[in-house]
Design a protein around this motif. Structure first.
Motif, PDB file in Angstrom:
ATOM      1  N   VAL A 284      19.015  17.422  41.061  1.00 25.77           N
ATOM      2  CA  VAL A 284      19.597  16.607  41.991  1.00 25.77           C
ATOM      3  C   VAL A 284      20.943  16.266  41.385  1.00 25.77           C
ATOM      4  CG1 VAL A 284      19.833  15.034  43.548  1.00 25.77           C
ATOM      5  CG2 VAL A 284      17.844  16.428  43.649  1.00 25.77           C
TER       6      VAL A 284
ATOM      7  N   ALA B 241      23.578  18.769  39.977  1.00 32.91           N
ATOM      8  CA  ALA B 241      24.219  19.442  40.930  1.00 32.91           C
ATOM      9  C   ALA B 241      25.421  18.786  41.589  1.00 32.91           C
ATOM     10  CB  ALA B 241      23.157  19.825  42.252  1.00 32.91           C
ATOM     11  N   ARG B 242      25.530  17.569  41.537  1.00 33.17           N
ATOM     12  CA  ARG B 242      26.478  16.977  42.335  1.00 33.17           C
ATOM     13  C   ARG B 242      27.582  16.463  41.354  1.00 33.17           C
ATOM     14  NH1 ARG B 242      22.282  16.661  44.468  1.00 33.17           N
ATOM     15  NH2 ARG B 242      22.053  16.947  46.640  1.00 33.17           N
TER      16      ARG B 242
ATOM     17  N   LEU C 122      19.666  12.113  50.355  1.00 28.39           N
ATOM     18  CA  LEU C 122      19.123  13.220  49.685  1.00 28.39           C
ATOM     19  C   LEU C 122      17.761  12.984  49.177  1.00 28.39           C
ATOM     20  CD1 LEU C 122      22.384  14.279  47.423  1.00 28.39           C
ATOM     21  CD2 LEU C 122      21.294  15.524  49.492  1.00 28.39           C
TER      22      LEU C 122
ATOM     23  N   GLU D  39      27.058  18.730  50.393  1.00 27.96           N
ATOM     24  CA  GLU D  39      26.070  18.553  49.222  1.00 27.96           C
ATOM     25  C   GLU D  39      24.719  19.242  49.550  1.00 27.96           C
ATOM     26  OE1 GLU D  39      26.228  16.269  46.792  1.00 27.96           O
ATOM     27  OE2 GLU D  39      28.350  15.438  47.169  1.00 27.96           O
TER      28      GLU D  39
ATOM     29  N   GLU E 251      22.826  21.886  47.186  1.00 23.29           N
ATOM     30  CA  GLU E 251      21.406  21.573  46.623  1.00 23.29           C
ATOM     31  C   GLU E 251      20.634  22.904  46.859  1.00 23.29           C
ATOM     32  OE1 GLU E 251      18.007  19.842  45.495  1.00 23.29           O
ATOM     33  OE2 GLU E 251      19.865  19.183  45.264  1.00 23.29           O
TER      34      GLU E 251
ATOM     35  N   TYR F 254      21.580  25.258  44.069  1.00 19.82           N
ATOM     36  CA  TYR F 254      20.916  24.863  42.883  1.00 19.82           C
ATOM     37  C   TYR F 254      19.286  25.143  42.585  1.00 19.82           C
ATOM     38  CZ  TYR F 254      21.123  22.092  38.594  1.00 19.82           C
ATOM     39  OH  TYR F 254      20.854  22.017  37.036  1.00 19.82           O
ATOM     40  N   ARG F 255      18.774  24.887  43.901  1.00 20.22           N
ATOM     41  CA  ARG F 255      17.502  25.197  43.750  1.00 20.22           C
ATOM     42  C   ARG F 255      17.106  26.566  43.777  1.00 20.22           C
ATOM     43  NH1 ARG F 255      13.345  21.331  46.108  1.00 20.22           N
ATOM     44  NH2 ARG F 255      14.317  19.433  46.063  1.00 20.22           N
TER      45      ARG F 255
END
Length: 975
Positions: free
Chosen positions: A395, A398-399, A422, A500, A504, A507-508
């Motif tokens: 997390v 990813a940002r 989040l 966002e 996410e 990224y997952r």
């Protein structure tokens, strides 16, 4: 002189000529406009069957308010002036048994009976004419919608006279009223004619009451003078009085809305909420006023004194109290505002990039615009770092890219709020573990809440509303988007949060992390499309993990028994997915290399001779028809999961193929991909099998077995394919011939998880805030309904439960449409706001009447019923008047309001200080806001020997209005 004589002679000659005579004839038989109006009105009374007498029973107590009324309206013209004629009639239970008879001399009109009836004085809800005159049936003639009022006295008399003539011509005993003057004044004049009797309805309306008529004695003088009764002494006059007191200042009662928790994460506003909880309640007191009506029914003139000097009318001594509450107009309710602000996002058309003003991907591309070394960077060896697979680190990383391109002051959501949201959406991000393979995609609800009861009706409400389960990620996302929109910057904050969220999701997907809060398996078509898309992405992650980890994936390659096969059998040991190597687990997309093709061909030849691959378990005791080998169930590929939009696209493509033979053949081939895969798996697991063997497992109904006798005469069972399987060009036969013995692990994937995941991520990235709002609207309304149900459970209001059922039914019909009507959505939200306001009113009234206090049990029950009736009924009687439990509380409310208004000490404070004299000077009740006096009697008019007939005068005294409505009857036979 001579010329004048000649002219006179010529004129006389012309007059004597018969052809030169002119006659002007006036035809007095032609109907005038007034007569046509009377004729049309008479026809209307006949059409409505308002002719002749009607037998009716006396009105029961409260019948005018509790029963329903019927109205019929038609329009007629008086010359070029349009009138609206409306018939009002009370529906009575025994109306069917009543009959209209021919007019008789001794039959009294029902209206005259109603003038003296005392069972419905001061009805809380009725037409003004019903309140003033007590009639159960009448006709009103009023100017049309766009016509000017009947103001002049001559026009008024013409209309009233027309009513009188038409009523007498058709023998109608129903009162006829004409609305005169401006409509806001509610002025009426009318007549009611019967055999030997006539009642005139008259009215006076002034801005301010004359000083001598502001009390009972002056009103009695008016009544007596108007009747001009020749008898002395006068017959007794029945008096009914009603005073109305208004309470606006609630000094001892605080607003029951809970104050905000300033220590909470997002506190600071009234009704501030934490994540996952919708606000509820009114921001202001939804009860604006309390009206107390004190009534003295059926008094006589000598019993009570009320003049400009002294009055016996003490509210505490009134035998009857009734209360009504005035509700605040459109009270500001938290839940309704949340929903309405969220709904307004549907009208925004900007994309996420347009709202935020920059695209992080494009910005990153500008930074890396130097592509001269791109090829060398791709080809040179480099060590690939393997980070910890903890979700918290994911997390965070990813940002990084987005925050690098957006300065903190430009971000609609600050880092603290964004991280909190989040972590609420993805509680697994707080776990610091090196291996997240055991983290399930569905766990208990975050925040210490207990897991919802999955068997309850409320949990399965999402099936009706097509939303998402209340413990799912989609549901929590909807709540967060709704709250962010209301509290943290509107559409810009929503766009930021959505960006966002999409990041996410990507990224997952890239790091093989299952999405928290989604059930395993194929997309649930009962849920909203966004939830299905997230489930599809989760399926892709599951299958990708199964390939990458080399483990057994229940979602990608679960064994599938035949669609009509028997119950589950034991899995054959030694033939599980775990026994295969990692290289064998990989599904082959295509065979582009010559070496691989040769290797595959050699493996197939070996397999065809002796080796069976991809066996799962024996199929009971069945054996192959052409050999004694047992029939094995193969390991097969799971059909590709699909969302509802993909199913719709597929059905449209299939429909476009048409009905021709070629189109039907192509359609069948497109639908047989799964069948072909299963046939290849079956052939690999059962070398030497035939189509009949496959049909026995896959579709047993298409294999028909019959008993017969062999050459030796013994009974044997012979089987054969069904008729449809033998049709020439059957797709099953064609597919069987083309199928090769290939185990599932070597077949081309039916479900390309990489492609489908990218499609889902692309779909999510393209969603505008307005699209996101429409996707999440079912979830938000679902959450609002659950919140209202939760709040109603503590109040137990029957009307709210009924309204909730109606709202749920309305929502279930509306939300199942892919593009619901915005106007209907807004109406649905307004209905929910109205239900919220009812619950807020109930809580306000309970707080004011101290139901939660320490009253006796019987008093508490009575107060509960009293408050419940206040919510349901227009006016509620107070049991025991001023001496009952509710009456005592109402009295205290008025006393405290009076003390506060006059800055006087309360009773206990005055008692301690000894200031009793000051306290006595403060009245318990304010001056009445309205006074109503009803005078009735029965006297002969106009002569002493006339028949005694009902007389009635209704008086209304308000601060800025004085009204007298009188009904005075006269004997037309003996006058």
């Amino acid at each position: 002189m001579h010329q004048d004589r000649n002219k006179q002679r010529a004129k006389m000659a012309a007059d004597s000529d018969p052809e030169s005579e002119v006659f002007e004839i006036t035809d007095f038989t032609t109907a005038s406009e007034w007569e046509r109006f009377i004729s049309r009105l008479e026809e209307l009374l006949n059409d409505w069957k308002l002719i002749g007498s009607r037998v009716g029973k006396p009105l029961e107590k409260g019948e005018i308010t509790s029963s329903s009324w019927e109205e019929n309206t038609q329009e007629i013209n008086f010359a070029d002036f349009k009138f609206s004629i409306t018939h009002h009639c009370l529906k009575q239970e025994s109306a069917e048994n009543e009959s209209r008879e021919e007019a008789e001399e001794d039959v009294c009109p029902l209206a005259l009976q109603d003038l003296l009836c005392m069972n419905n004085d001061f009805p809380p809800r009725a037409h003004c004419l019903v309140r003033w005159f007590g009639v159960r049936e009448f006709v009103v003639i009023s100017p049309g919608a766009n016509c000017e009022a009947v103001v002049s006295e001559s026009k008024c008399s013409v209309c009233v006279r027309a009513c009188s003539v038409s009523s007498s011509l058709c023998f109608s005993l129903v009162p006829l009223f004409v609305q005169i003057q401006q409509k806001w004044r509610k002025m009426y004049a009318g007549e009611c004619q019967g055999p030997g009797v006539q009642t005139d309805f008259e009215m006076v309306h002034l801005r301010k009451a004359p000083g001598q008529y502001t009390h009972l004695s002056g009103l009695l003088d008016i009544f007596k003078n108007k009747m001009s009764c020749p008898l002395t002494p006068l017959p007794p006059i029945s008096i009914s009085i009603r005073f109305t007191f208004v309470l606006q200042d609630w000094q001892q009662c605080s607003w029951p809305q809970q104050p905000p928790d300033f220590d909470a994460l997002l506190a600071g506003e009234v009704g501030g909420v934490e994540f996952g909880k919708l606000p509820f309640g009114a921001c202001e007191d939804p009860i604006s006023e309390l009206h107390l009506a004190t009534t003295w029914p059926n008094l006589t003139e000598g019993i009570v004194v009320d003049n400009d000097v002294y009055s016996d009318l003490d509210p505490l001594q009134a035998p009857h109290w009734s209360v009504r509450v005035r509700k605040a107009d459109n009270p500001q309710c938290l839940l309704g505002e949340f929903l309405m602000e969220f709904f307004k996002l549907c009208c925004r058309k900007e994309s996420t990039e347009e709202i935020l003003g920059r695209n992080p991907v494009e910005e990153e591309g500008k930074e890396n615009s130097d592509i001269t070394q791109a090829l060398s960077k791709l080809t040179e060896p480099a060590a690939v770092p393997i980070h910890k697979l903890s979700v918290s680190s994911m997390v965070h990383s990813a940002r990084k890219r987005m925050r690098r391109h957006r300065r903190t002051e430009e971000s609609p959501l600050n880092n603290h709020v964004l991280n909190s949201i989040l972590l609420y959406l993805f509680p697994d991000a707080a776990l610091d573990k090196t291996d997240l393979s055991d983290v399930k995609s569905t766990q208990h609800s975050p925040g210490g809440k207990t897991e919802p009861d999955r068997e309850s009706e409320d949990y399965h409400l999402y099936n009706q509303l097509k939303s998402a389960p209340s413990d799912s990620l989609t549901y929590r996302l909807a709540l967060c988007v709704c709250m962010v929109n209301f509290h943290h910057g509107g559409v810009r904050a929503v766009a930021h949060l959505w960006q966002e969220f999409v990041l996410e999701m990507r990224y997952r997907w890239e790091n093989n992390c299952l999405i928290y809060g989604l059930a395993c398996g194929a997309p649930d078509l009962r849920c909203c499309l966004l939830h299905q898309k997230l489930q599809m992405l989760n399926c892709c992650i599951e299958r990708k993990r199964a390939r990458d980890d080399g483990g057994k994936s229940g979602a990608s390659d679960r064994s599938r028994l035949g669609p009509e096969s028997a119950g589950p059998a034991e899995v054959s040991p030694g033939k599980s997915w775990d026994s295969w190597s990692d290289s064998e687990e990989e599904f082959f997309e295509c065979l582009s290399d010559t070496e691989e093709m040769k290797e595959t061909e050699s493996e197939k030849k070996t397999a065809n001779k002796s080796k069976a691959e991809g066996r799962l378990q024996p199929h009971g005791k069945l054996t192959l028809l052409n050999s004694p080998e047992p029939l094995f169930i193969p390991v097969t590929q799971e059909p590709a999961p699909m969302t509802e939009d993909l199913l719709e696209e597929q059905s449209e493509v299939l429909a476009k193929l048409g009905t021709s033979a070629e189109g039907a053949h192509l359609r069948a081939r497109m639908q047989s991909a799964c069948l072909l895969s299963d046939m290849e798996s079956f052939k690999a697991a059962n070398p030497g099998c035939c189509l009949e063997d496959f049909v026995r497992w896959y579709s047993p109904r298409d294999y028909v077995e019959e008993e017969g006798a062999d050459e030796a005469g013994q009974t044997v069972i012979r089987g054969d394919l069904s008729t449809r399987m033998k049709i020439p060009g059957n797709m099953w036969v064609e597919a069987w011939e083309t199928a090769k013995a290939t185990p599932a692990r070597r077949q081309k994937r039916l479900f390309d998880d990489t492609k489908e995941a990218e499609k889902v991520l692309h779909y999510l990235a393209l969603q505008k805030p307005s699209d996101l709002t429409l996707h999440l609207m079912p979830c938000v309304l679902h959450a609002a309904l659950l919140k209202i149900k939760e709040e109603e459970a503590s109040e137990d209001i029957a009307s709210v439960r009924k309204a909730l059922q109606q709202v749920t039914a309305h929502a279930s019909k509306l939300l199942r449409h892919p593009n619901p009507d915005f106007k209907k959505l807004e109406d649905l939200i307004l209905q929910m706001s109205a239900v919220e306001a009812v619950i807020a009113r109930a809580r306000s009234l309970k707080a004011k009447f101290g139901i939660a206090g320490g009253e006796r049990e019987e008093d508490a029950d009575e107060l509960e019923r009293f408050v419940s009736c206040l919510l349901e009924e227009p006016e509620v009687s107070v049991v025991g008047a001023g001496r009952g439990p509710a009456g005592n509380i109402i009295h205290k409310l008025f006393v405290s309001s009076q003390r506060a208004a006059l800055l006087a000490p309360l009773e206990d404070e005055a008692g301690r200080s000894g200031g009793t004299d000051d306290r006595k000077t403060v009245p318990d009740f304010p001056p009445p806001a309205g006074r109503e006096v009803l005078l009735r009697t029965c006297v002969p008019r106009p002569a002493p020997y006339s028949k005694a007939l009902p007389q009635r005068l209704f008086c209304v005294l308000l601060r800025d209005e004085f009204r007298l409505a009188g009904a005075f009857s006269s004997d037309t036979s003996f006058f």
